[in-house]
Design a protein around this motif. Structure first.
Motif, PDB file in Angstrom:
ATOM      1  N   LYS A 109      -4.482 -17.694 -12.859  1.00 12.83           N
ATOM      2  CA  LYS A 109      -3.834 -16.809 -13.831  1.00 12.83           C
ATOM      3  C   LYS A 109      -3.687 -17.461 -15.209  1.00 12.83           C
ATOM      4  O   LYS A 109      -3.035 -16.901 -16.089  1.00 12.83           O
ATOM      5  N   HIS A 110      -4.294 -18.634 -15.400  1.00  7.61           N
ATOM      6  CA  HIS A 110      -4.251 -19.334 -16.694  1.00  7.61           C
ATOM      7  C   HIS A 110      -2.813 -19.544 -17.162  1.00  7.61           C
ATOM      8  O   HIS A 110      -2.479 -19.296 -18.335  1.00  7.61           O
ATOM      9  N   ALA A 111      -1.952 -19.975 -16.251  1.00 13.02           N
ATOM     10  CA  ALA A 111      -0.536 -20.160 -16.576  1.00 13.02           C
ATOM     11  C   ALA A 111      -0.362 -21.214 -17.664  1.00 13.02           C
ATOM     12  O   ALA A 111      -1.009 -22.263 -17.639  1.00 13.02           O
ATOM     13  N   ARG A 112       0.521 -20.929 -18.595  1.00 12.87           N
ATOM     14  CA  ARG A 112       0.837 -21.917 -19.626  1.00 12.87           C
ATOM     15  C   ARG A 112       1.715 -23.021 -19.056  1.00 12.87           C
ATOM     16  O   ARG A 112       1.639 -24.172 -19.482  1.00 12.87           O
ATOM     17  N   PHE A 113       2.585 -22.640 -18.110  1.00 13.95           N
ATOM     18  CA  PHE A 113       3.499 -23.607 -17.508  1.00 13.95           C
ATOM     19  C   PHE A 113       3.590 -23.364 -16.005  1.00 13.95           C
ATOM     20  O   PHE A 113       3.522 -22.219 -15.554  1.00 13.95           O
ATOM     21  N   MET A 114       3.764 -24.462 -15.249  1.00  8.37           N
ATOM     22  CA  MET A 114       4.107 -24.363 -13.833  1.00  8.37           C
ATOM     23  C   MET A 114       5.325 -25.245 -13.578  1.00  8.37           C
ATOM     24  O   MET A 114       5.398 -26.377 -14.069  1.00  8.37           O
ATOM     25  N   VAL A 115       6.284 -24.684 -12.841  1.00  6.76           N
ATOM     26  CA  VAL A 115       7.546 -25.376 -12.541  1.00  6.76           C
ATOM     27  C   VAL A 115       7.692 -25.383 -11.025  1.00  6.76           C
ATOM     28  O   VAL A 115       7.923 -24.337 -10.403  1.00  6.76           O
TER      29      VAL A 115
END
Length: 275
Positions: free
Chosen positions: A158-164
């Motif tokens: 999903k081309h995430a800008r951030f992962m937490v």
């Protein structure tokens, strides 16, 4: 009890916390709920800073929460951040249909109309038609075993800008270490690190997260690893923050392959860490 005794954040809805059964109907809180709320608040503070880095300070932010459970994190994020915005949406991804239904009913009752709940596994979520092509932030709080890896794969897709990520119950690599123990003991003295079962479990957990971090670095993310809360609150306390830079690290990919080879885990590259 007064608000300051409950450790609530400014503007936080007591009614929501009662609906989530974190507060009792009389507005009280027990130690277990206080501990749970403390973890979610800590995580919220990390995520809020990331959301504010998005265009228009996160006004149109999309967030997918894997292994959402009762969606404590999603509801509190909506209450404290998204409720004040005109756009954006939170997606709760959960395999237990009864929790998905309960969360959807609660969101409708509260008027949290930009919350959606999807009854699907993290592994299948990448192809779900109910989810958009791009997601800004991917979270996974105590998603058990390989569900964290599935959340990472989802974030990449999903081309995430951030992962937490707050990983939990890593068993896959420990099982692989046990399976190859005899061969490893004859091959390298390092196998003493996982000769005893309790060491296998602990090393497997540590190694899993090290490999995840290398993998995300190889895919173009900058990684920060820290504690979520104090160890007295949770033994599953490691917080991994991944920020997309668009600069894949070849050295991270090389180190990932080297670590897999050193521990006899090469078979996991194709399934878990495709480079």
């Amino acid at each position: 009890m007064k608000r300051d005794e409950l450790d609530l954040l400014p503007g936080q809805s007591e009614e929501l916390l009662k609906e989530l059964h974190i507060l009792t109907r009389e507005g009280r809180i027990n130690q277990d709920s206080r501990r749970k709320l403390k973890q979610v608040h800590h995580l919220y503070r990390f995520i809020e800073k990331l959301l504010r880095e998005l265009p228009d300070e996160g006004n149109g932010a999309t967030l997918a929460d894997h292994g959402a459970g009762k969606s404590y994190l999603g509801f509190i994020l909506y209450d404290l951040f998204l409720k004040q915005k005109t756009g954006g949406r939170i997606y709760g991804i959960e395999t237990r249909a009864e929790l998905v239904q309960r969360s959807a009913e609660l969101a409708a009752r509260l008027g949290f109309d930009r919350m959606s709940f999807v009854n699907i596994s993290a592994a299948d979520a990448s192809e779900a038609k109910d989810l958009p092509e791009r997601i800004d932030v991917v979270t996974a709080l105590h998603a058990c075993d390989t569900a964290t890896d599935d959340a990472i794969a989802f974030g990449l897709r999903k081309h995430a800008r951030f992962m937490v990520l707050v990983p939990c119950c890593q068993a896959e690599i420990a099982a692989s270490l046990r399976q190859n123990k005899a061969l490893s003991l004859s091959r390298t003295p390092l196998a003493e690190l996982w000769r005893h079962p309790i060491h296998t479990r602990e090393l497997g957990s540590q190694l899993t997260n090290v490999l995840r971090c290398l993998y995300m670095e190889a895919k173009g993310y900058q990684i920060t690893v820290t504690e979520l809360v104090g160890w007295e609150h949770s033994m599953k306390n490691e917080l991994i923050l991944a920020r997309f830079t668009g600069q894949p690290k070849r050295s991270a990919a090389e180190r990932l392959r080297a670590v897999l080879a050193e521990f006899g885990l090469q078979s996991l590259e194709a399934s878990r860490f495709p480079l």
